[in-house]
Design an enzyme around this catalytic site. Structure first.
Site, PDB file in Angstrom:
ATOM      1  N   GLU A   1     -20.574 -18.527 -45.124  1.00 16.44           N
ATOM      2  CA  GLU A   1     -21.522 -18.171 -44.070  1.00 16.44           C
ATOM      3  C   GLU A   1     -22.789 -19.001 -44.245  1.00 16.44           C
ATOM      4  O   GLU A   1     -23.335 -19.079 -45.348  1.00 16.44           O
ATOM      5  CB  GLU A   1     -21.867 -16.684 -44.153  1.00 16.44           C
ATOM      6  CG  GLU A   1     -22.519 -16.122 -42.932  1.00 16.44           C
ATOM      7  CD  GLU A   1     -21.527 -15.472 -41.976  1.00 16.44           C
ATOM      8  OE1 GLU A   1     -21.967 -14.958 -40.930  1.00 16.44           O
ATOM      9  OE2 GLU A   1     -20.309 -15.481 -42.263  1.00 16.44           O
TER      10      GLU A   1
ATOM     11  N   ARG B   1     -16.338 -20.786 -36.814  1.00 13.23           N
ATOM     12  CA  ARG B   1     -15.157 -19.923 -36.727  1.00 13.23           C
ATOM     13  C   ARG B   1     -14.277 -20.295 -35.547  1.00 13.23           C
ATOM     14  O   ARG B   1     -13.049 -20.132 -35.595  1.00 13.23           O
ATOM     15  CB  ARG B   1     -15.596 -18.462 -36.612  1.00 13.23           C
ATOM     16  CG  ARG B   1     -14.453 -17.461 -36.636  1.00 13.23           C
ATOM     17  CD  ARG B   1     -14.967 -16.044 -36.639  1.00 13.23           C
ATOM     18  NE  ARG B   1     -15.697 -15.730 -35.420  1.00 13.23           N
ATOM     19  CZ  ARG B   1     -16.276 -14.553 -35.192  1.00 13.23           C
ATOM     20  NH1 ARG B   1     -16.242 -13.610 -36.117  1.00 13.23           N
ATOM     21  NH2 ARG B   1     -16.915 -14.330 -34.063  1.00 13.23           N
TER      22      ARG B   1
ATOM     23  N   PHE C   1     -17.603 -17.722 -50.037  1.00 10.78           N
ATOM     24  CA  PHE C   1     -16.931 -16.504 -50.489  1.00 10.78           C
ATOM     25  C   PHE C   1     -15.416 -16.622 -50.610  1.00 10.78           C
ATOM     26  O   PHE C   1     -14.763 -15.686 -51.087  1.00 10.78           O
ATOM     27  CB  PHE C   1     -17.297 -15.295 -49.626  1.00 10.78           C
ATOM     28  CG  PHE C   1     -17.122 -15.465 -48.139  1.00 10.78           C
ATOM     29  CD1 PHE C   1     -15.883 -15.609 -47.566  1.00 10.78           C
ATOM     30  CD2 PHE C   1     -18.239 -15.442 -47.312  1.00 10.78           C
ATOM     31  CE1 PHE C   1     -15.729 -15.727 -46.191  1.00 10.78           C
ATOM     32  CE2 PHE C   1     -18.105 -15.563 -45.944  1.00 10.78           C
ATOM     33  CZ  PHE C   1     -16.843 -15.711 -45.378  1.00 10.78           C
TER      34      PHE C   1
ATOM     35  N   LYS D   1     -22.633  -8.343 -46.539  1.00 12.41           N
ATOM     36  CA  LYS D   1     -22.316  -9.009 -45.274  1.00 12.41           C
ATOM     37  C   LYS D   1     -23.546  -9.816 -44.847  1.00 12.41           C
ATOM     38  O   LYS D   1     -24.580  -9.249 -44.517  1.00 12.41           O
ATOM     39  CB  LYS D   1     -21.950  -8.009 -44.179  1.00 12.41           C
ATOM     40  CG  LYS D   1     -21.514  -8.693 -42.891  1.00 12.41           C
ATOM     41  CD  LYS D   1     -21.223  -7.699 -41.795  1.00 12.41           C
ATOM     42  CE  LYS D   1     -20.696  -8.422 -40.562  1.00 12.41           C
ATOM     43  NZ  LYS D   1     -21.632  -9.463 -40.072  1.00 12.41           N
TER      44      LYS D   1
END
Length: 280
Positions: free
Chosen positions: A69, A40, A100, A20
């Site tokens: 990210e 986002r 990802f 993460k």
């Protein structure tokens, strides 16, 4: 997709696990050579990521949407959220995009496709991008607890587990889980502030200076002891230099046991779980 926060990583072999990363969730939209970067919440941050946008022009696709990210890494390769905020203002060349997932590719909607298929196509695309501003977030196919123990040992924020064969959709998901790494420290309580809704937070410091704030999560008697101390030990100025906040400042004498998220030089998602007051 928004992963569900869980206390323990999922068991079994039906999951792929990733680190993460501590950054800003971002989608890169590619349309016939034009690159846009969206947060986002849908904000256009293209101008904030000039080096990433330039690197994205090397992705061999006419049209694509890549999920990932934006981060900054420290010397040990750990993502650093504090450094990220500084880089956005002064050093955009330090920003890295960890890709990802792949949602669209050259007119094909990949969201209904299994996770492994989307990842395979993404891996092929990213492998052809020159430079190091856009990289693939590698996955671990194995025991989730073993991967979590490794992540925790390296001081990382946590891990994300994704169900094999799962499709992609917007919003919260039971197909993605995130497990965070926590730590506990004893810190000095130097003040108290309230947020806009009136919720109180303890302001905390250690020998190196101000560390941040923490939600006061104390049971009845400890909570009453905390506020008795606040009422009787207030001072006019902050007890350490360089902290400029609208707060009630306290004389030294109370420490707190604080649980918080690993990573970074300031407290994040912190709660006060216990206190100790020096005898006078």
């Amino acid at each position: 997709m928004q992963p569900k926060l869980v206390e323990q990583p999922p068991l079994g072999d039906g999951w792929l696990h990733e680190i993460k990363y501590d950054g800003y969730r971002t989608q890169l939209h590619i349309d016939s050579g034009a690159i846009r970067a969206f947060t986002r919440n849908g904000h256009d941050w293209t101008d904030k990521y000039p080096n990433i946008v330039k690197a994205a022009k090397g992705i061999p696709a006419r049209r694509a949407i890549v999920d990932g990210e934006v981060c900054v890494q420290d010397e040990a390769g750990v993502t650093d959220f504090s450094a990220l905020r500084q880089a956005l203002k002064a050093r955009p060349q330090d920003l890295i995009f960890f890709a990802f997932d792949l949602l669209h590719l050259d007119g094909e909607d990949l969201r209904p496709a299994p996770l492994e298929e989307r990842r395979a196509k993404l891996r092929l695309l990213i492998s052809k991008v020159p430079g190091s501003r856009i990289v693939l977030s590698d996955e671990f196919d194995g025991d989730g607890q073993a991967f979590f123990d490794l992540v925790n040992a390296h001081g990382l924020e946590g891990m994300v587990s994704k169900r094999k064969g799962s499709r992609y959709w917007s919003g919260p998901s039971e197909a993605w889980y995130k497990t965070k790494c926590w730590t506990v420290s004893t810190l000095q309580v130097i003040g108290v502030k309230r947020d806009k809704t009136g919720v109180p937070y303890a302001l905390l410091a250690d020998g190196e200076g101000y560390k941040g704030s923490a939600f006061i999560s104390l049971p009845g008697e400890l909570r009453r002891a905390f506020w008795r101390y606040v009422e009787g030990r207030t001072v006019a100025k902050a007890p350490i230099i360089g902290v400029n906040k609208d707060a009630a400042w306290l004389q030294p004498g109370m420490t707190a046991r604080v649980r918080y998220l690993k990573g970074g030089d300031k407290l994040r998602h912190a709660t006060v779980q216990g206190i100790e007051v020096e005898r006078q």
